[in-house]
Structure formats: C-alpha cells, structure tokens
Design an enzyme around this catalytic site. Structure first.
Site, PDB file in Angstrom:
ATOM      1  CG  HIS A 162      -5.602  -2.559   1.001  1.00  0.00           C
ATOM      2  ND1 HIS A 162      -4.963  -2.331  -0.205  1.00  0.00           N
ATOM      3  CD2 HIS A 162      -5.020  -1.697   1.883  1.00  0.00           C
ATOM      4  CE1 HIS A 162      -4.050  -1.386  -0.058  1.00  0.00           C
ATOM      5  NE2 HIS A 162      -4.051  -0.985   1.203  1.00  0.00           N
ATOM      6  CB  SER A 187      -0.964  -0.053   1.188  1.00  0.00           C
ATOM      7  OG  SER A 187      -1.981   0.913   1.058  1.00  0.00           O
ATOM      8  CG  ASP A 233      -7.280  -3.239  -2.305  1.00  0.00           C
ATOM      9  OD1 ASP A 233      -7.844  -2.309  -1.685  1.00  0.00           O
ATOM     10  OD2 ASP A 233      -6.070  -3.467  -2.247  1.00  0.00           O
TER      11      ASP A 233
END
Lengths: 291, 291
Positions: free
Chosen positions: A266, A156, A233
């Site tokens: 995610h 991320s 995600d």
C-alpha cells in the site's frame, strides 16, 4: 507563474524542481473557515498566456500537501509532459473538534474529501467543497493553469476522493486515476467510521460519497479510469475491494483499466513504481499525447 | 536476495519497488556498539550467483536511512541500471551522550561519517568505521552485492562523507558523486562545530576528514568526481564552498565535473532534478554502461 495581486496567498516555500517550480502556500479558505495549505508544481514554460493542464493529487490518511509530491516521483513525469500539479492537504487543521486528533483514520489527516453534515464536524470539515470548487478556482485564478484540462489522481483515501469527484463531475475532471483506492467506503471499516461520524447514521446519504454506489446509480466517466492495486496490500481485502468496483464498472459499461500487481503493498514504494503510467494516462487525455 | 543464516538482521519492513525490493533492517553494530538501522534496495534479477553493483547513499543532517531512498527518486534509476543501493543512518541512535539531541547539526542525525576520538563521543560515534567497513562487509555477506563494484554518493553532510571516504580509499569506492557536499568542513561552521566536538581542538587531526585537505595532501580518485550544486542553496557560501574543492582539484589534477545550477536550493527537490545523471555516472563506471 504565480500572479496574486490581491495577496490571497502566503508563500511558505518555493523550490526549483525538474526545470519547474514547486511551491507551498497557505490561504484563508472560505470552504473550511480556516487557514488551509496546498502545494503547486508548475512546469517550465508555463505562463498566463500559455496555461498548462493540471492534475490534482489527493493523498491518503495521515498525509499532508507535501507527501504525494515528495514521495511518489510524480514531478519528474509532470515536468516531462508539461503538466502542472496541485496537491491538497487531507483535512482541515485546527478545527477544534473534540477528538479530532485521537485516531489516524478520523478527523485531522482524514477529511475523506467530503463535506460533513453532522455537528460539530460540519463547521470546518468541508473538504468536498474545498477540493471540488475552492482549490481549483483559486489556483486557476492565481497560477497559469488551464481549468478546461484538469485531471484528478489519488491514493487510498485520496483514490476514493478522486473517483468520487470525477464520477460526480466528469465535466470538471477530464481524467482520473487512482492507486489502491477505497472504492466502496460505505461497506468497509474506514468508510463506515468516517461516514457515520461526518454524515450520520442514515446510509442513504452515504451513496453520493461512494464510487461503487455512484457507478450503480448511473454516474459514469467518459474516459477510461486507471487503477493500480498491489496484491500484497495489507488493506486489500478489508478496506479497498477493487473487485467490487470492477464488477460495478462491468455491469454499467464504465471503461476501467484495473491493474493488479503481485507483491506490491500500500506504500509510496508501490506508487513510485507505477506513477509514470499514471501521468502518461492523464497526459494522453489532457494534452493529446499518445498514451 | 537476502541470505542471513546466522540471523544477524532484524527485518523491519520490506516493500516491492520498481521491480525490485527495498528493505529496512536493524542489527547489532560492532563499530557503534549499538543497534543500527540501514536500508537496501535490490533490483530485479540479482542473486547470490549473479551479484550486482551497489551504490552506498549517505544522507545529510537530520536524515535517516529512509530519507534518500524515499525522497530522491533514486530507486527507479538504480532499478533501470540493475544496481543495488545501501542507505545508512546518519548517526548512532541512543548513544546516551549528554546533549546529543539538542542540536540538529551535532550528535543524533549528525554523525559526519567519522570516528569520534574525544570522550564521551568516542564510545559510540564511530560512523567512519561503520560506513567504511562494517556496513559494506555486512551487506556483501548477506545480500547479492558485488563488492568489487561499489560506489558512494551523498548529500550535504553525506556529500562530505562520500568524498572523504572515496578519496581515502579509492580501491574500495570505485565511483563517487555528491549533491551540495560540505567539501571543506575544517573551515566552515558545521564542520568546525562537529570536528571540535568529535575530534578535539587539534586541527591537524581534522585533515583526514576534509575532502579539500585530502586532495591537497595528495589523495586522488582515479575517476571523475561528479558534484551538483544549486546556486540558490541557502548554505552555499557559508557551509559548502564547492569553489574551494574545485580550486584544489584543478591544482592537483583531480578530474571533477562540478555543475552549478541556477535557481536550485539545498533540498531533495534539487536532488530529484539531477539524480538520474548521478546514477548514470556511477553505472558508467560500475557496469560499463556508456554515460
């Protein structure tokens, strides 16, 4: 495996793990002007006479130097390949900037692996220099790490950091991979908020911190970049946009292995599922092990 | 993989992981008289027509239903063997007992997997019935689990729970293993504090909740019990005492594989290092896979 004659480090904790040792340390960081924390996993068999390759781990928003190590399953595979791990914290702590603890995506836990240029952030928010220079140099002086075989991996915000650092300095970072990276921060809400705060309103200064813009500006990595992205995600369409990085890579000829995974989100549950492939990817480059 | 026509569960989160799915749920627990949380990992390929074996995971002091799943690396091995996982919380939450949040080793996060008999704890602190009956029955009605192939594994306080439940009901728990279990709580500080609070001063009532005393009273498990213990565990000599369990097992003829590991401590870094062997141990019994 730790040789610290100058007493630069404070050892907070050390634990045997997977035949090696994971340690948590703090030190007075010059780049940050503050006490900083990081963690190191050393596999069995490393010594100053037999230094091992190393992968730096960059975690995402809200994480610490522990998160990637404890939640991703990465250690067992690093141990198997004889590779060390260095995990940084995600921001300076206690910088004293007004509002730095108010939001999960700015300030504490959200350093974006860059050097702020705008006051008052520029005094301590210098994670770019910390991750790019200070932490590799420090750990390679004190631990049995081979700085000529150094890779970088992130998730991320940390995926953004891994891509940006590797594209800007491929001679420094020999291998690179990311999970669900923020590939084009200059045009997504997380990045716009962070960059406008840390760097200011002049968007031309943002380009050096945006992986997609770096590719378009001619920065390349000589190896294949591995990216895993979950199709479920929750941040895919608004914040991550791997399609934009893929398009840029195609147009400039950057080798990229972008894998999309139906159903995955995610979280670290996603990272756990594909971490073995990432360590193998780095090992193939850093140790010559077939991928 | 979840069939809940009566709407008994509230789904808090679900994530794809290692080809399967890990979910976090809450429900109105009859045993506890409170809302309770648990987690389930279902491997790929499970269905109500093709139910899979299951291992229940019991975590240690201060943990929640998430801890063992996210920190131990267990999911990747459960997925490989086609085994489901059920993870309980470690105590009731919000029971409202005065002082229940004051110490890490009593009350919230410290239910010791037993039914309290002493007021005011007895109203809600009934983790014995919850783990022993309600949770297996609930999850086997709603998920594709095969209750005839059910194992139990735990860490520290959860190792105590796994051993006690398996020794008392070997027909219910077909396989059992533990990391750094509290094997003789009746004579160590953690156990004395919890048992005197939950059960009262009459130590004869403690014996049913002490794995070493259960062995001595003739309770046996028909399979080999696997226990891993770190020799650098900070709680080894004061709280854990696996030597006492080994002595009892030897004297009564209980098959036991107690493995001592130099340098390892009480943490999940230790569990990560040996979890693969534990899942293989359960798989050999529950699925017939060679160990």
């Amino acid at each position: 495996m730790l040789s610290d004659p100058g007493g630069e480090l404070t050892t907070r904790a050390e634990h045997a793990c997977c035949g090696g040792r994971v340690g948590f340390y703090s030190h007075a960081s010059r780049a940050l002007g503050l006490e900083a924390r990081f963690a190191v996993f050393m596999p069995a068999g490393a010594s100053m006479a037999r230094r091992v390759p190393v992968i730096h781990l960059l975690a995402g928003l809200t994480c610490t130097e522990e998160t990637f190590l404890i939640k991703s399953n990465v250690i067992r595979f690093a141990a198997r390949h004889g590779i060390a791990l260095v995990a940084t914290d995600t921001s300076p702590r206690g910088a004293g900037v007004s509002g730095e603890d108010d939001a999960y995506d700015l300030g504490t836990g959200a350093g974006f692996y860059l050097d702020a240029t705008r006051a008052p952030w520029d005094a301590h928010y210098r994670m770019g220099t910390y991750v790019g220079d200070e932490l590799p140099h420090l750990t390679e002086r004190l631990f049995a790490l081979d700085g000529s075989r150094r890779g970088i991996m992130g998730h991320s915000m940390g995926g953004h950091g891994a891509l940006v650092h590797a594209l800007r300095a491929p001679q420094k970072w020999k291998s690179v991979s990311a999970f669900a990276p923020i590939v084009h921060p200059a045009i997504v809400p997380w990045g716009e908020k962070a960059f406008s705060t840390y760097l200011g309103a002049d968007r031309t200064t943002w380009a050096a911190h945006d992986a997609t813009l770096l590719l378009k500006a001619g920065h390349m990595h000589p190896t294949t970049i591995l990216i895993d992205q979950g199709e479920a995600d929750q941040f895919l369409h608004d914040q991550l946009r791997p399609d934009l990085f893929r398009d840029a890579a195609t147009s400039v000829g950057q080798a990229l292995d972008l894998r999309l995974h139906a159903g995955y989100d995610h979280s670290y549950w996603f990272i756990q599922s594909f971490i073995e492939d990432h360590v193998r990817h780095h090992a193939a480059i850093l140790t010559g092990t077939p991928a």
